[in-house]
Write a protein that holds these residues in place. Sequence first.
Motif, PDB file in Angstrom:
ATOM      1  N   VAL A 115      19.659  35.767  91.839  1.00 60.79           N
ATOM      2  CA  VAL A 115      20.248  34.630  91.125  1.00 60.79           C
ATOM      3  C   VAL A 115      19.885  34.731  89.642  1.00 60.79           C
ATOM      4  O   VAL A 115      20.735  34.593  88.753  1.00 60.79           O
ATOM      5  N   LYS A 116      18.617  35.004  89.366  1.00 57.56           N
ATOM      6  CA  LYS A 116      18.156  35.084  87.980  1.00 57.56           C
ATOM      7  C   LYS A 116      18.902  36.204  87.232  1.00 57.56           C
ATOM      8  O   LYS A 116      19.387  35.998  86.116  1.00 57.56           O
ATOM      9  N   GLU A 117      19.021  37.348  87.893  1.00 57.78           N
ATOM     10  CA  GLU A 117      19.705  38.481  87.236  1.00 57.78           C
ATOM     11  C   GLU A 117      21.183  38.177  87.002  1.00 57.78           C
ATOM     12  O   GLU A 117      21.750  38.522  85.961  1.00 57.78           O
ATOM     13  N   ASN A 118      21.793  37.506  87.988  1.00 61.01           N
ATOM     14  CA  ASN A 118      23.197  37.107  87.807  1.00 61.01           C
ATOM     15  C   ASN A 118      23.347  36.211  86.587  1.00 61.01           C
ATOM     16  O   ASN A 118      24.258  36.386  85.779  1.00 61.01           O
ATOM     17  N   LEU A 119      22.429  35.253  86.462  1.00 61.71           N
ATOM     18  CA  LEU A 119      22.515  34.328  85.327  1.00 61.71           C
ATOM     19  C   LEU A 119      22.301  35.086  84.015  1.00 61.71           C
ATOM     20  O   LEU A 119      23.019  34.857  83.034  1.00 61.71           O
ATOM     21  N   GLU A 120      21.346  35.992  84.023  1.00 60.88           N
ATOM     22  CA  GLU A 120      21.079  36.771  82.798  1.00 60.88           C
ATOM     23  C   GLU A 120      22.311  37.577  82.376  1.00 60.88           C
ATOM     24  O   GLU A 120      22.586  37.717  81.189  1.00 60.88           O
ATOM     25  N   MET A 121      23.051  38.062  83.365  1.00 62.15           N
ATOM     26  CA  MET A 121      24.267  38.825  83.044  1.00 62.15           C
ATOM     27  C   MET A 121      25.267  37.980  82.260  1.00 62.15           C
ATOM     28  O   MET A 121      26.033  38.496  81.450  1.00 62.15           O
ATOM     29  N   GLY A 122      25.250  36.685  82.513  1.00 62.86           N
ATOM     30  CA  GLY A 122      26.159  35.784  81.805  1.00 62.86           C
ATOM     31  C   GLY A 122      25.836  35.667  80.330  1.00 62.86           C
ATOM     32  O   GLY A 122      26.677  35.233  79.533  1.00 62.86           O
ATOM     33  N   ALA A 123      24.610  36.038  79.975  1.00 61.63           N
ATOM     34  CA  ALA A 123      24.191  35.927  78.571  1.00 61.63           C
ATOM     35  C   ALA A 123      23.774  37.299  78.051  1.00 61.63           C
ATOM     36  O   ALA A 123      22.892  37.407  77.205  1.00 61.63           O
ATOM     37  N   PHE A 124      24.480  38.349  78.535  1.00 60.92           N
ATOM     38  CA  PHE A 124      23.985  39.694  78.229  1.00 60.92           C
ATOM     39  C   PHE A 124      24.041  40.050  76.742  1.00 60.92           C
ATOM     40  O   PHE A 124      23.328  40.914  76.280  1.00 60.92           O
ATOM     41  N   ILE A 125      24.875  39.323  75.988  1.00 59.11           N
ATOM     42  CA  ILE A 125      24.902  39.657  74.552  1.00 59.11           C
ATOM     43  C   ILE A 125      23.789  38.946  73.769  1.00 59.11           C
ATOM     44  O   ILE A 125      23.550  39.257  72.615  1.00 59.11           O
ATOM     45  N   VAL A 126      23.110  38.016  74.446  1.00 57.46           N
ATOM     46  CA  VAL A 126      22.017  37.301  73.764  1.00 57.46           C
ATOM     47  C   VAL A 126      20.732  38.117  73.904  1.00 57.46           C
ATOM     48  O   VAL A 126      20.357  38.511  75.004  1.00 57.46           O
ATOM     49  N   LYS A 127      20.093  38.392  72.783  1.00 54.10           N
ATOM     50  CA  LYS A 127      18.869  39.209  72.842  1.00 54.10           C
ATOM     51  C   LYS A 127      17.606  38.349  72.885  1.00 54.10           C
ATOM     52  O   LYS A 127      16.580  38.769  73.394  1.00 54.10           O
ATOM     53  N   ASP A 128      17.703  37.136  72.352  1.00 52.04           N
ATOM     54  CA  ASP A 128      16.537  36.260  72.235  1.00 52.04           C
ATOM     55  C   ASP A 128      16.169  35.659  73.604  1.00 52.04           C
ATOM     56  O   ASP A 128      16.909  34.842  74.158  1.00 52.04           O
ATOM     57  N   LYS A 129      15.019  36.067  74.136  1.00 52.20           N
ATOM     58  CA  LYS A 129      14.610  35.624  75.486  1.00 52.20           C
ATOM     59  C   LYS A 129      14.458  34.104  75.571  1.00 52.20           C
ATOM     60  O   LYS A 129      14.724  33.492  76.605  1.00 52.20           O
ATOM     61  N   LYS A 130      14.035  33.514  74.447  1.00 50.68           N
ATOM     62  CA  LYS A 130      13.841  32.062  74.428  1.00 50.68           C
ATOM     63  C   LYS A 130      15.194  31.348  74.610  1.00 50.68           C
ATOM     64  O   LYS A 130      15.303  30.364  75.349  1.00 50.68           O
ATOM     65  N   VAL A 131      16.216  31.865  73.942  1.00 49.89           N
ATOM     66  CA  VAL A 131      17.560  31.272  74.063  1.00 49.89           C
ATOM     67  C   VAL A 131      18.054  31.405  75.503  1.00 49.89           C
ATOM     68  O   VAL A 131      18.599  30.447  76.080  1.00 49.89           O
ATOM     69  N   ILE A 132      17.815  32.565  76.085  1.00 54.93           N
ATOM     70  CA  ILE A 132      18.253  32.781  77.475  1.00 54.93           C
ATOM     71  C   ILE A 132      17.554  31.773  78.400  1.00 54.93           C
ATOM     72  O   ILE A 132      18.189  31.161  79.264  1.00 54.93           O
ATOM     73  N   LYS A 133      16.265  31.579  78.170  1.00 56.27           N
ATOM     74  CA  LYS A 133      15.497  30.656  79.011  1.00 56.27           C
ATOM     75  C   LYS A 133      16.021  29.216  78.844  1.00 56.27           C
ATOM     76  O   LYS A 133      16.199  28.493  79.835  1.00 56.27           O
ATOM     77  N   GLU A 134      16.298  28.842  77.605  1.00 53.87           N
ATOM     78  CA  GLU A 134      16.827  27.492  77.354  1.00 53.87           C
ATOM     79  C   GLU A 134      18.156  27.279  78.070  1.00 53.87           C
ATOM     80  O   GLU A 134      18.386  26.242  78.697  1.00 53.87           O
ATOM     81  N   ARG A 135      18.998  28.270  77.965  1.00 49.63           N
ATOM     82  CA  ARG A 135      20.315  28.144  78.619  1.00 49.63           C
ATOM     83  C   ARG A 135      20.157  28.058  80.126  1.00 49.63           C
ATOM     84  O   ARG A 135      20.857  27.307  80.801  1.00 49.63           O
ATOM     85  N   MET A 136      19.211  28.830  80.660  1.00 48.60           N
ATOM     86  CA  MET A 136      19.000  28.796  82.103  1.00 48.60           C
ATOM     87  C   MET A 136      18.532  27.404  82.532  1.00 48.60           C
ATOM     88  O   MET A 136      18.973  26.880  83.554  1.00 48.60           O
ATOM     89  N   GLU A 137      17.678  26.803  81.733  1.00 48.04           N
ATOM     90  CA  GLU A 137      17.214  25.446  82.048  1.00 48.04           C
ATOM     91  C   GLU A 137      18.392  24.468  82.060  1.00 48.04           C
ATOM     92  O   GLU A 137      18.462  23.575  82.910  1.00 48.04           O
ATOM     93  N   GLN A 138      19.322  24.643  81.111  1.00 49.50           N
ATOM     94  CA  GLN A 138      20.499  23.759  81.092  1.00 49.50           C
ATOM     95  C   GLN A 138      21.347  23.965  82.355  1.00 49.50           C
ATOM     96  O   GLN A 138      21.865  23.006  82.928  1.00 49.50           O
ATOM     97  N   VAL A 139      21.453  25.218  82.778  1.00 45.05           N
ATOM     98  CA  VAL A 139      22.203  25.512  84.007  1.00 45.05           C
ATOM     99  C   VAL A 139      21.529  24.827  85.199  1.00 45.05           C
ATOM    100  O   VAL A 139      22.199  24.235  86.044  1.00 45.05           O
ATOM    101  N   PHE A 140      20.186  24.869  85.236  1.00 40.81           N
ATOM    102  CA  PHE A 140      19.467  24.250  86.358  1.00 40.81           C
ATOM    103  C   PHE A 140      19.625  22.731  86.360  1.00 40.81           C
ATOM    104  O   PHE A 140      19.525  22.102  87.415  1.00 40.81           O
TER     105      PHE A 140
END
Length: 235
Positions: free
Chosen positions: A95-120
Amino acid sequence: MSILQLKDINTYYGGIHALKGISISVEKGEIVTLIGSNGAGKSTTLKTISGQVLPKTGSVIYEGKDISKQPAHITAQTGIAHVPEGRRIFPRLTVKENLEMGAFIVKDKKVIKERMEQVFDYFPRLRERLTQKGGTMSGGEQQMLAMGRALMSKPSLLLLDEPSMGLAPVIVEQIFDIISDLNKEGMTILLVEQNAFQALQIANRGYVLQTGEIVMAGQGNELITNESVREAYLA
Ligand code: ATP
């Protein structure tokens, strides 16, 4: 202001004339739904917007720019997320990897984490299942994952193709509630549905497609009470 306009779109698959002069518009903040029978051209309309198929003639205008000839991978990076029919998540990825694929152009790990929290926030179930392989999730969970993955790209326009397909009624309710919630938070949504009644209930406006043409358009509540719509799609 229209976020999206389709002007006189003609799309072909070889000799098959799938879209015959389709014109629609979506305003910022709306839910617009496309309803119609199998083969009417609903999925093809979404594919033409996201660039998976290119129209032969006509234009797709997104945020004032003509994207009719723009390939899908570029469109996906410029604010249009397409959740296809049948979900198409990566079954072997977690699930985590699938979500990360949705933001594959984003390099900033913090941004990815924030977006994942919004998804949750929308899909708490996904947080509980972070390490589960996508392919082992239930149909409803896979739909949530597909939508979550799309949200990871921070789209301004979400294209949803048959999100309720094959799901139990109680899960369908949940998915429609989440679509409504997303919209209340400002997401603009173009929703393709076989489940016309529920789609028209949450939509601001709807278009009825029949063999590649728009045969009717109106407010969601107008179409729900329209006699010919009721007979053909809500029976
Ligand atoms: P459904 O709900 O059954 O998916 P739809 O309204 O989304 O229906 P489309 O999938 O857009 O309809 O199909 C529109 C027309 O284009 C149909 O006649 C279909 O057979 C045809 N079509 C769709 N995809 C292709 C393809 N890859 N090659 C050839 N014809 C296609």
